[in-house]
Design a protein around this motif. Structure first.
Motif, short mmCIF file in Angstrom:
data_model
loop_
_atom_site.label_atom_id
_atom_site.label_comp_id
_atom_site.label_asym_id
_atom_site.label_seq_id
_atom_site.Cartn_x
_atom_site.Cartn_y
_atom_site.Cartn_z
N ARG A 46 0.82 -1.21 0.00
CA ARG A 46 0.00 0.00 0.00
C ARG A 46 0.85 1.26 0.00
O ARG A 46 0.44 2.30 -0.51
CB ARG A 46 -0.92 -0.01 1.22
CG ARG A 46 -2.05 -1.05 1.09
CD ARG A 46 -2.81 -1.23 2.37
NE ARG A 46 -3.95 -2.13 2.17
CZ ARG A 46 -4.41 -2.95 3.11
NH1 ARG A 46 -3.84 -2.98 4.32
NH2 ARG A 46 -5.45 -3.72 2.86
N ALA A 47 2.07 1.17 0.54
CA ALA A 47 2.97 2.33 0.56
C ALA A 47 3.76 2.47 -0.73
O ALA A 47 4.50 3.45 -0.91
CB ALA A 47 3.94 2.20 1.74
N GLY A 48 3.62 1.51 -1.63
CA GLY A 48 4.34 1.58 -2.89
C GLY A 48 5.76 1.07 -2.82
O GLY A 48 6.54 1.23 -3.77
N LEU A 49 6.14 0.46 -1.69
CA LEU A 49 7.49 -0.09 -1.57
C LEU A 49 7.63 -1.37 -2.39
O LEU A 49 8.73 -1.72 -2.84
CB LEU A 49 7.82 -0.37 -0.09
CG LEU A 49 7.78 0.86 0.82
CD1 LEU A 49 8.06 0.45 2.27
CD2 LEU A 49 8.80 1.91 0.35
N LEU A 50 6.52 -2.08 -2.57
CA LEU A 50 6.46 -3.22 -3.49
C LEU A 50 5.55 -2.82 -4.64
O LEU A 50 4.34 -2.63 -4.45
CB LEU A 50 5.91 -4.47 -2.77
CG LEU A 50 6.86 -5.14 -1.77
CD1 LEU A 50 6.13 -6.23 -1.00
CD2 LEU A 50 8.07 -5.73 -2.50
#
Length: 443
Positions: A18-22
């Motif tokens: 959800r944080a865009g790290l993946l």
């Protein structure tokens, strides 16, 4: 109580996605790799991915692995088909309409208002429809080659309710029904809601793999098979006569009920005989007037073996009691006066024009379809993700559907379906040019 280790891992993955790290499309470690790196049992690692998939954050793809989903993808272009956002060009749903249809409705309403039958329409109707209206449908079916009597016809609230009534009447929760690995999304939703087990028949370019169906029936207690032999949705095939006969032979050998969905069959000129014609003793034929007249009409019909009618009628009584008399009167009037036949011919021409336009604009792209259908299937290259294509098209204000709503097998192919029948030709051209631009960039 200490928090479960696998729950902590689920939360960590969910937060990173959800944080865009993946990023969307990232391949996650295999189940075994995850188990080894985190010191988990293999079954626990699988449970982590299962929870993430339930949350809509990852997708497991047979033979490929587990991938991060495109979380900005609207539900309507993914798992379930929902309403298209305002301002989007709708290539997601088909509701084909022709100029002048609103005037046809005005005329029909005036005629109905002047008829002597009006008061009767305010009362409850017979569950299967009034006898003269069932006879109207039976005469219409004769133009499609079916010789069903009026007593074998039941009028329902659209073909979707016809499918629901059929499944509820003839099957029970836990029963096994076979369907093409790619099939009509509305059937898939119904089967899930009724707790039926749908087993996938592999598909080929020409139709279902019937050898695989025969093998499946020897291995599992299959009760029924759901089929769209004439203009399959979403793949557009028309099964040849020999293949229909092979399907019926398998059904007779294993005592299967055949549920034939003919919602789009009117678009095909001179198709082979329907399954209901070739095997009337075991086929329940479901169709309607949504696509050939108007989606808002919600009048459909079932033609079934005589011994099945009572069970079907009982389900109509239990769910809707009857199809609204006003709608049925209008629909049957159009069946009797030739309006339906005229509209069907006009919509065949309309669909052919739209397919010709799509073939011209999308030339060079891999497509699967039929020259008279209102939809087109675009398989994508192995390394191209359908959710990425859909999101890019959303940014271009074009709404399309992935393969997910149509897939009943473990493997969800990367493909998109284009519904061609819901916008005018100028808008369709603009949308197809955007599809060409986005998909073509990956070739």
């Amino acid at each position: 109580m200490p928090r479960s280790r696998y729950k902590t891992l689920v939360d960590t993955y969910a937060a990173d996605i959800r944080a865009g790290l993946l990023l969307p499309g990232t391949r996650l470690p295999t189940h075994r790799q995850l188990a080894a790196s985190e010191g988990l049992a293999l079954v626990t690692a699988s449970r982590v991915y299962a929870e993430l998939e339930t949350m809509g954050l990852v997708s497991g793809e047979a033979g490929r692995g587990t991938f991060v989903r495109e979380t900005s993808l609207l539900p309507g272009q993914g798992i379930d088909q929902k309403d298209v956002a305002v301002g989007m060009i709708d290539l997601n749903f088909n509701y084909p309409s022709l100029p002048g249809q609103a005037e046809l409705l005005r005329t029909a309403l005036r005629q109905l208002a002047l008829s002597g039958d009006l008061e009767a329409l305010l009362r409850y109707q017979p569950h299967a429809g009034r006898q003269h209206e069932r006879a109207s449908v039976a005469r219409h079916l004769k133009t499609r080659g079916l010789s069903a009597d009026a007593e074998q016809v039941l009028i329902v609230n659209g073909a979707q309710q016809g499918l629901a009534v059929t499944l509820m009447a003839l099957l029970k929760p836990g029963d096994v029904i076979a369907a093409d690995a790619l099939t009509y999304s509305g059937f898939k939703v119904l089967a899930e809601a009724l707790h039926l087990e749908v087993v996938a028949i592999p598909v080929t370019e020409q139709g279902p793999d019937l050898a695989a169906l025969d093998k499946l029936c020897r291995q599992r207690p299959v009760r029924a098979v759901y089929s769209m032999p004439t203009l399959h949705n979403p793949l557009g095939w028309v099964m040849p006569l020999e293949q229909r006969e092979d399907l019926i032979e398998i059904a007779r050998r294993h005592d299967l009920t055949i549920i034939e969905d003919a919602a789009y069959a009117f678009l095909v000129d001179n198709p082979p005989p329907s399954l209901a014609v070739l095997a009337p003793e075991r086929t329940v034929y479901v169709s309607g007037l949504s696509k050939n007249i108007a989606t808002g009409l919600r009048v459909g019909f079932i033609a079934a073996p005589v011994e099945r009618v009572a069970a079907l009628e009982r389900i109509i009584r239990a769910t809707t009691w009857n199809t609204p008399g006003v709608m049925t009167a209008i629909a049957c009037g159009w069946l009797d006066d030739g309006t339906v036949t005229l509209l069907e011919a006009q919509k065949r021409s309309d669909a052919q024009a739209r397919q010709a336009l799509a073939a011209q604009i999308l030339e060079g792209l891999p497509t699967v379809g039929h020259p008279s259908s209102y939809f087109l299937w675009l398989p994508l290259l192995e390394d191209v993700r359908a959710d990425h294509i859909v999101v890019e098209l959303m940014h271009e204000q074009v709404s399309v559907t992935t393969a997910e709503p149509f897939t009943v097998s473990a493997h969800v192919p990367h493909a998109i379906r284009l519904a061609l029948g819901s916008v005018d030709m100028l808008v369709l051209r603009q949308a197809l040019l955007k599809v060409r631009q986005v998909v073509g960039a990956y070739l």
